[in-house]
Design an enzyme around this catalytic site. Structure first.
Site, PDB file in Angstrom:
ATOM      1  N   LYS A  96      -9.209   0.296   0.740  1.00  0.00           N
ATOM      2  CA  LYS A  96      -9.598  -0.372  -0.513  1.00  0.00           C
ATOM      3  C   LYS A  96     -10.879  -1.200  -0.312  1.00  0.00           C
ATOM      4  CE  LYS A  96      -6.022   1.641  -2.135  1.00  0.00           C
ATOM      5  NZ  LYS A  96      -4.728   1.262  -2.621  1.00  0.00           N
TER       6      LYS A  96
HETATM    7  C1  PLP Z   1      -3.349   1.634  -2.960  1.00  0.00           C
HETATM    8  C2  PLP Z   1      -2.801   1.645  -4.313  1.00  0.00           C
HETATM    9  C3  PLP Z   1      -1.547   1.079  -4.614  1.00  0.00           C
HETATM   10  C4  PLP Z   1      -0.609   0.561  -3.581  1.00  0.00           C
HETATM   11  O1  PLP Z   1      -1.127  -0.421  -2.770  1.00  0.00           O
HETATM   12  P1  PLP Z   1      -0.486  -0.659  -1.311  1.00  0.00           P
HETATM   13  O2  PLP Z   1      -1.176  -1.887  -0.834  1.00  0.00           O
HETATM   14  O3  PLP Z   1      -0.815   0.562  -0.496  1.00  0.00           O
HETATM   15  O4  PLP Z   1       0.969  -0.849  -1.476  1.00  0.00           O
HETATM   16  C5  PLP Z   1      -1.158   1.056  -5.942  1.00  0.00           C
HETATM   17  N1  PLP Z   1      -1.913   1.574  -6.915  1.00  0.00           N
HETATM   18  C6  PLP Z   1      -3.106   2.155  -6.651  1.00  0.00           C
HETATM   19  C7  PLP Z   1      -3.910   2.708  -7.779  1.00  0.00           C
HETATM   20  C8  PLP Z   1      -3.580   2.229  -5.341  1.00  0.00           C
HETATM   21  O5  PLP Z   1      -4.741   2.835  -5.093  1.00  0.00           O
END
Ligand code: PLP
Length: 394
Positions: free
Chosen positions: A197
């Site tokens: 991210k």
């Molecule tokens: C990465 C992601 C999540 C989940 O986040 P985590 O930290 O991996 O639990 C939820 N929604 C979207 C759109 C994502 O890209």
């Protein structure tokens, strides 16, 4: 031969950028008295809320945990409905099941690949007739570009649902001049700090809100439903040691190690977003004459470019997406596909969803390819991706 293989670069679709300052920040916590839930948590929460222009922030162990307790404070429970986009990671819909509720979907718009606000309006009007309105609408800012939040917010007033933004892709993005996360057009916003991210804490997430009641309850749900604050107790405190569990919560705490990493990463936000947007612009220029559909930016939204997704024009490209994917992988390019429509997953099919339910998301999925994009990607890396893609499309 082997020499060639060893020399071949591998360019992933996304990866973290960790600086010496990040490493030092984590080491400093290791030498301190606190490993979890210490002073870095609050500093990180304050820094994220200041950055986004929102009142409150609660840091948790993942984006998924953030979605779960955000749904809880919105009152999602047995037999309620949560509406989201089929073009997302499964976690955006799974959070409904955690609360005993049911997710349902609204198809995406064909240009920005986000939940289609006009289709949402049609769906809501049909649901109103059946007396089965959703408790929550959870728009996902796909690839880092905000959904049409003003329209969705207006619908929330008309149909009385809570809006939770899944902004896991969109830290650093803006909508109508407001930072995503400001909650200007929503009740809560959730970010993830998974390594691919925009910034990372290893694993981690955060919930932002301007609602004080939500904030106080999120703090309790993060840590077993326990409070040490007499305002939230039944009766009175029995002394400085005393705490009460007033409801069932979880251990969704972020560690101080993670928060220190996140704080240090935030210092690089502007550089990260600038580089992501620059790489996206360079892709746009280099790929414009190829038989591809390139990402479009809405005039109201400035994308954080978490992902750079192209679509192969199936009528003009001789190769299938699968062939293109395999050939690029063989060249050491870590392409990916975002996303397999959630409603087509076996778990969802067993619950009654089927292929054909959300056609735009399915059509998009059949042509989509995510190209590598991350702040540490060099121009040379990008040139290699572009020339390889040209060869594949020949
Ligand atoms: C990465 C992601 C999540 C989940 O986040 P985590 O930290 O991996 O639990 C939820 N929604 C979207 C759109 C994502 O890209």
């Amino acid at each position: 031969m082997i020499g060639d293989l060893l020399k071949k670069p591998y360019i992933p679709y996304g990866r973290q950028s960790i600086s010496e300052a990040d490493i030092n920040a984590v080491v400093e916590v290791l030498r301190s008295d606190w490993l979890t839930q210490g002073p870095a948590i609050e500093r990180f929460e304050q820094a994220v809320s200041r950055y986004c222009g929102v009142k409150y922030a609660v840091a948790v162990s993942s984006g998924t945990a953030a979605l779960h307790i955000a749904c809880m404070v919105a009152g999602l429970s047995q037999d309620d409905v949560l509406l989201t986009s089929p073009n997302t990671f499964v976690a955006s819909a799974n959070c409904a099941f955690y609360c005993g509720a049911r997710p349902d979907f609204v198809d995406i718009d064909p240009v920005y690949y986000n939940i289609d606000a006009d289709k949402l309006a049609v769906k809501l009007s049909a649901m109103a007739e059946q007396g089965r309105l959703p408790k929550i609408v959870l728009p996902v800012h796909f690839a880092g570009q905000s959904c049409q939040m003003e329209k969705i917010h207006a619908l929330s007033r008309e149909y009385n649902f809570t809006v939770i933004e899944d902004a896991c892709h969109a830290l650093g993005a803006t909508y109508k001049g407001f930072r995503v996360g400001s909650c200007r057009f929503s009740d809560m916003t959730v970010f993830s700090f998974h390594p691919v991210k925009i910034i990372t804490t290893g694993e981690g997430g955060i919930i932002l809100t301007n609602n004080e009641e939500y904030y106080e309850r999120l703090l309790r749900l993060r840590t077993h439903g326990i409070t040490r604050d007499e305002r939230f107790m039944e009766g009175t405190s029995e002394g400085p040691w005393y705490y009460q569990q007033t409801e069932l919560g979880f251990n969704y705490r972020m560690t101080d190690l993670q928060a220190a990493l996140g704080l240090s990463q935030l210092d690089q936000m502007d550089a990260f977003i600038t580089r992501r947007r620059q790489l996206a612009k360079q892709y746009n220029e280099a790929l414009q004459n190829l038989p591809l559909i390139l990402p479009q930016e809405h005039s109201d939204a400035k994308s954080a470019f978490h992902l750079y997704v192209i679509r192969l024009k199936s009528d003009k490209v001789k190769k299938t997406r699968a062939e293109g994917f395999r050939m690029l992988k063989e060249k050491g390019i870590g392409v990916n596909v975002h996303y397999i429509p959630v409603h087509t997953q076996p778990y969802y099919r067993k619950l009654g969803f089927s292929q054909g339910d959300f056609k735009e998301a399915e059509r998009y999925y059949s042509e989509a390819l995510t190209l590598p994009l991350y702040p540490a990607m060099t121009d040379e890396n990008q040139d290699y991706v572009v020339s390889s893609l040209r060869e594949v499309l020949k």
